[in-house]
Scaffold this active site. Structure first.
Site: not given
Length: 481
Positions: A196-199, A264
């Site tokens: 995701n964007l944060s990761e 998921d």
């Protein structure tokens, strides 16, 4: 996009490897504040257990008709036993390794009025020695699968993910990873990763503009030895980035209820669609659609082929005929819906020439629950009931028209001679919560009513719209002729 490939969903042979968890939900009302501390008092009236973490990924695959096994670590405890039972119920083959030294990872959520009040995490990270056990088992079973999906929740199960991926690639498998590590080079060799964007930002990705995102992602792909990045971007949708291309997909406009487990669903759907033979761009487009559906549900939910098919305005075949899915698959999907707490409504009829009365009646039936199953008399049955000149429209066409209605979830034909032209046997197989019939019947006259009532269900009779009937439509057409 070749939607005919959706017929191949059951061809997927996927092994999910990663951090498995048990998600426990305690539901109740909260009407006052505790006198002991400034916190709400929740009076629990319902307990619910669900497969979580990598197990939820496997569950998503199973609900999309994929053949899936789960490799992970659990403790020798009640939570582990519960998780094993859940997997069996979901038709997920278990390759779980039991360890007495560590508990099964469990997350306990208190839910009140559809809001999460607090979450309690019971966990101890697994060791490298325990991760080695998964690597050893992976080597033993890798040849049985075409796709290997690593679900990393940073709990230690995938400490040795580098040799795990290397093993899978040496065996010629397609590898997908839902990453948690900031060092994406740990996933070298993976065909797809889905941060995701944060990761993505935590791993060094830059997001100042679309040009910067593209350049940064390609730099990561090249330096870390990856095939592609599927970047999930919340309200900005998704981006599939390779060294050659970038495809952007807008977020689905749906009311967001809960984003739990959306990641998921994305990687599970992507994997199943790739296994069905779809091109990566098309597989991601459907994964994006699945994400939009699942965030409208509470908790770590799943989607079914019917939901995806309806959103795409088609079903498993290009004609959109729901009933052409294998009957056992349809029953499994209905069972999945029941386990998700959805109310199943059943009705039946000939529906030879669909008219306003039918449409209103089916909408009223659907409004009584969450999912509507329509038992549809086959052509031979209608001929016996209505005469040799009926039906006007054959089964395929009647089923296609019914399937296009927003109110209808499944269409199942019936009418073999052994059934005596009633849906009683079908009703016993579906086992609906509510049986609905239109007209002036009494409950005692409705086929299958005694069975539904005996199971604790309900039976309802709805009025037809005055003047609306297939016979009247036929008579009017003949008059005009």
């Amino acid at each position: 996009m070749d939607l005919a490939l959706l017929k191949n969903l059951s061809h997927a042979k996927v092994l999910v490897v990663g951090d498995v968890m048990l998600d426990r939900y305690w539901h109740g009302d909260s009407g006052r504040i505790s006198p002991e501390a400034p916190v709400p008092v929740v009076k629990v009236n319902q307990l619910e257990d669900k497969a979580g973490g990598a197990a939820n990924v496997a569950k998503n695959i199973a609900h999309l008709d994929g053949k899936v096994s789960l490799l992970g670590i659990i403790g020798k405890d009640e939570c582990g036993d519960t998780l094993q039972r859940l997997l069996a119920n979901e038709k997920i083959a278990s390759e779980l390794v039991v360890q007495e030294s560590h508990p099964t990872i469990a997350k306990m959520r208190v839910i009140s009025r559809h809001q999460q009040v607090v979450r309690l995490d019971l966990e101890e990270n697994f060791t490298q020695e325990q991760s080695q056990l998964l690597l050893n088992r992976l080597a033993q079973i890798i040849d049985d699968y075409d796709f290997v999906l690593f679900s990393d929740y940073n709990k230690g199960s995938l400490t040795l993910i580098e040799p795990m991926i290397a093993l899978a690639k040496q065996a010629g498998k397609t590898v997908l990873v839902d990453p948690k590590s900031k060092d994406l080079s740990r996933y070298a060799g993976a065909d797809f990763i889905t941060p995701n964007l944060s990761e993505f930002k935590a791993a060094g990705g830059e997001v100042g503009s679309e040009e910067i995102i593209l350049a940064s992602a390609r730099n990561i792909i090249q330096n870390c030895g990856l095939g592609a990045i599927l970047l999930t971007r919340s309200e900005q949708g998704m981006s599939l980035i390779t060294l050659q291309d970038k495809f952007d997909f807008a977020a689905q406009v749906l009311e967001v209820s809960d984003v739990t487990g959306a990641g998921d669903t994305v990687i599970a759907t992507l994997t199943v669609m790739l296994a069905a033979g779809m091109a990566p761009k098309d597989a991601v487009e459907i994964a994006n659609l699945a994400a939009g559906l699942v965030v409208a549900k509470l908790g770590a939910a799943t989607v079914t082929p019917e939901e995806l098919g309806r959103k795409l305005s088609q079903y498993l075949l290009q004609t959109g005929e729901h009933y052409q899915a294998p009957f056992e698959d349809v029953l499994q999907h209905i069972e999945f819906a029941k386990r998700n707490g959805e109310t199943i409504v059943f009705t039946n009829g000939c529906f030879d020439i669909l008219h306003a009365g039918h449409v209103r009646y089916l909408a009223q039936a659907k409004a009584m629950g969450d999912r509507l199953v329509v038992g549809l008399n086959n052509d031979e049955s209608i001929a016996r009931l209505k005469g040799a000149d009926r039906p006007i429209n054959p089964l395929d066409e009647r089923a296609m028209v019914l399937s296009a209605l927003k109110s209808v979830d499944w269409v199942i034909p019936f009418g073999d001679l052994a059934q005596n032209d009633t849906p009683a046997a079908l009703i016993e197989q579906v086992n609906p919560d509510i049986l609905v019939k239109g007209g002036d019947y009494t409950v005692e006259q409705i086929a299958g009513a005694d069975f539904v009532l005996a199971q604790g269900g309900k039976v309802a009779v709805l009025e037809f719209l005055n003047g609306c009937s297939t016979s009247n439509v036929i008579k009017k057409i003949k008059t005009q002729d």
